[in-house]
Design a protein around this motif. Structure first.
Motif, short mmCIF file in Angstrom:
data_model
loop_
_atom_site.label_atom_id
_atom_site.label_comp_id
_atom_site.label_asym_id
_atom_site.label_seq_id
_atom_site.Cartn_x
_atom_site.Cartn_y
_atom_site.Cartn_z
N CYS A 114 19.41 16.19 -7.46
CA CYS A 114 20.14 17.24 -6.77
C CYS A 114 20.01 17.03 -5.26
CB CYS A 114 19.58 18.61 -7.15
SG CYS A 114 20.37 19.98 -6.30
N HIS A 115 21.15 16.92 -4.59
CA HIS A 115 21.15 16.72 -3.14
C HIS A 115 21.74 17.93 -2.41
CE1 HIS A 115 19.75 12.65 -3.56
NE2 HIS A 115 20.74 12.36 -4.38
N VAL A 116 21.50 19.11 -2.97
CA VAL A 116 21.93 20.35 -2.34
C VAL A 116 20.84 20.81 -1.39
CG1 VAL A 116 22.50 22.78 -2.76
CG2 VAL A 116 23.35 21.02 -4.30
N TYR A 117 21.22 21.09 -0.16
CA TYR A 117 20.21 21.42 0.86
C TYR A 117 20.21 22.90 1.24
CZ TYR A 117 20.07 16.38 1.13
OH TYR A 117 19.95 15.07 0.80
N SER A 118 21.25 23.63 0.93
CA SER A 118 21.28 25.06 1.21
C SER A 118 20.25 25.77 0.34
CB SER A 118 22.67 25.63 0.93
OG SER A 118 22.62 27.04 0.80
N PRO A 119 19.29 26.48 0.92
CA PRO A 119 18.28 27.20 0.12
C PRO A 119 18.92 28.18 -0.88
CG PRO A 119 17.61 27.12 2.42
CD PRO A 119 19.03 26.62 2.38
N LYS A 120 19.95 28.88 -0.44
CA LYS A 120 20.60 29.85 -1.32
C LYS A 120 21.23 29.15 -2.52
CE LYS A 120 24.14 33.48 -1.35
NZ LYS A 120 25.13 34.23 -0.52
N SER A 121 21.93 28.04 -2.26
CA SER A 121 22.58 27.30 -3.34
C SER A 121 21.55 26.69 -4.29
CB SER A 121 23.47 26.20 -2.77
OG SER A 121 24.54 26.76 -2.04
N LYS A 122 20.50 26.14 -3.73
CA LYS A 122 19.49 25.50 -4.57
C LYS A 122 18.76 26.53 -5.43
CE LYS A 122 16.61 21.45 -4.42
NZ LYS A 122 16.13 20.34 -3.57
N THR A 123 18.54 27.71 -4.90
CA THR A 123 17.90 28.78 -5.68
C THR A 123 18.76 29.16 -6.87
OG1 THR A 123 16.70 29.67 -3.78
CG2 THR A 123 17.09 31.17 -5.62
N LEU A 124 20.08 29.27 -6.64
CA LEU A 124 21.00 29.62 -7.73
C LEU A 124 21.03 28.52 -8.78
CD1 LEU A 124 23.09 31.51 -8.95
CD2 LEU A 124 24.84 30.43 -7.49
N ILE A 125 21.05 27.27 -8.34
CA ILE A 125 21.06 26.15 -9.27
C ILE A 125 19.81 26.15 -10.14
CG2 ILE A 125 20.83 23.63 -9.41
CD1 ILE A 125 22.77 23.49 -7.01
N LYS A 126 18.65 26.29 -9.50
CA LYS A 126 17.40 26.28 -10.26
C LYS A 126 17.32 27.45 -11.24
CE LYS A 126 14.32 23.61 -7.30
NZ LYS A 126 13.01 23.56 -6.63
N LYS A 127 17.84 28.60 -10.83
CA LYS A 127 17.85 29.77 -11.71
C LYS A 127 18.71 29.51 -12.94
CE LYS A 127 19.25 34.65 -11.83
NZ LYS A 127 19.86 35.76 -11.05
N SER A 128 19.88 28.94 -12.74
CA SER A 128 20.79 28.70 -13.85
C SER A 128 20.29 27.58 -14.76
CB SER A 128 22.19 28.37 -13.32
OG SER A 128 22.73 29.51 -12.65
N LEU A 129 19.69 26.54 -14.16
CA LEU A 129 19.09 25.48 -14.98
C LEU A 129 17.97 26.02 -15.85
CD1 LEU A 129 18.86 22.51 -12.43
CD2 LEU A 129 20.37 22.65 -14.42
N LYS A 130 17.13 26.85 -15.26
CA LYS A 130 16.00 27.43 -16.00
C LYS A 130 16.50 28.35 -17.12
CE LYS A 130 12.28 26.93 -14.80
NZ LYS A 130 11.25 25.91 -15.15
N GLN A 131 17.54 29.11 -16.82
CA GLN A 131 18.11 30.01 -17.82
C GLN A 131 18.68 29.21 -18.99
OE1 GLN A 131 21.15 32.55 -16.16
NE2 GLN A 131 21.64 33.51 -18.11
N THR A 132 19.34 28.10 -18.67
CA THR A 132 19.89 27.23 -19.72
C THR A 132 18.77 26.61 -20.56
OG1 THR A 132 21.76 26.69 -18.27
CG2 THR A 132 21.38 25.26 -20.17
N GLN A 133 17.75 26.09 -19.89
CA GLN A 133 16.61 25.51 -20.61
C GLN A 133 15.98 26.51 -21.56
OE1 GLN A 133 14.63 24.03 -16.89
NE2 GLN A 133 14.05 22.34 -18.21
N LYS A 134 15.79 27.71 -21.09
CA LYS A 134 15.16 28.75 -21.92
C LYS A 134 16.00 29.05 -23.15
CE LYS A 134 13.19 33.41 -21.71
NZ LYS A 134 12.91 34.59 -20.84
N TYR A 135 17.31 29.18 -22.95
CA TYR A 135 18.20 29.46 -24.09
C TYR A 135 18.17 28.32 -25.10
CZ TYR A 135 22.35 30.07 -26.91
OH TYR A 135 23.22 30.19 -27.97
#
Length: 222
Positions: A114-135
């Motif tokens: 992941c080469h996203v540098y915006s903190p806000k964008s990266k936080t959203l990405i990590k949240k959605s990845l984690k949500q997917t992993q959990k499901y």
């Protein structure tokens, strides 16, 4: 912009996915329909990449618009920031099934970060990845922004469509065999690499496994 014009591919997956969709789509249709049990008389309508559309690839809201998908429950902007996955091909069978395609020509292409540098964008990405992993019940200690990011973000978009919005989507991975334009890869090499990758993630079997389709295409047949 969510529509990205591409040059005519001269090597690798860009060359072969363009040729596959525009010249030999049955090589893609047949294995997909065999797995999902689709009506044999109904072909998949491939919407990209098309020679008469500048071989454009689509991402963000543009890929949903091209497919004619409206997300009524969880919006894309609330799940993933702009400049999300850029789909190598997109197809559908009416409103019965939608196909999101990622194409690879060599095993080295599996690795991505992941080469996203915006903190806000990266936080959203990590949240959605984690949500997917959990499901999915996959290994949640792995940081999927490193190493297997592209594979993980494609799975997350399948989760967004299938689970959060009840859209009958499929994720299709196309692996080209014996590519002479770069580094030739056999089916055995692909299989070994995919087993290792999915073992790292926690295994082949998860709640969306039957909606993830692997297609192996020998470029000698295109």
């Amino acid at each position: 912009m969510g529509r990205i014009i591409q040059k005519t591919g001269v090597k690798g997956s860009l060359k072969w996915i363009q040729a596959l969709v525009n010249e030999q789509p049955h090589l893609l249709d047949k294995p997909i329909k065999k797995i999902i049990g689709a009506d044999k008389g109904r072909n998949i309508e491939w919407l990209s990449p098309h020679v008469n559309d500048d071989y454009a690839e689509y991402r963000d809201q543009a890929f949903l618009d091209l497919l004619g998908i409206k997300l009524s429950k969880k919006k894309l902007k609330d799940f993933w920031p702009n400049r999300g996955p850029q789909w190598d091909a997109l197809g559908r069978t009416g409103n019965e099934a939608y196909f999101l395609v990622e194409a690879k020509a060599h095993v080295s292409e599996i690795i991505s970060y992941c080469h996203v540098y915006s903190p806000k964008s990266k936080t959203l990405i990590k949240k959605s990845l984690k949500q997917t992993q959990k499901y999915l019940g996959l290994e949640t200690r792995s940081d999927l922004t490193r190493g297997l990011y592209q594979y993980a973000n494609r799975l997350s978009h399948l989760y967004l469509l299938r689970v959060l919005n009840d859209v009958p989507a499929y994720l299709v991975f196309v692996f080209f065999i014996d590519n002479p334009t770069h580094i030739s890869t056999s089916k055995a090499e692909w299989t070994a690499a995919l087993e290792a990758m999915r073992s790292f993630l926690g295994g082949y079997s998860h709640k969306l496994s039957k909606y993830v389709i692997d297609v192996f295409v020998d470029v000698n047949n295109i």
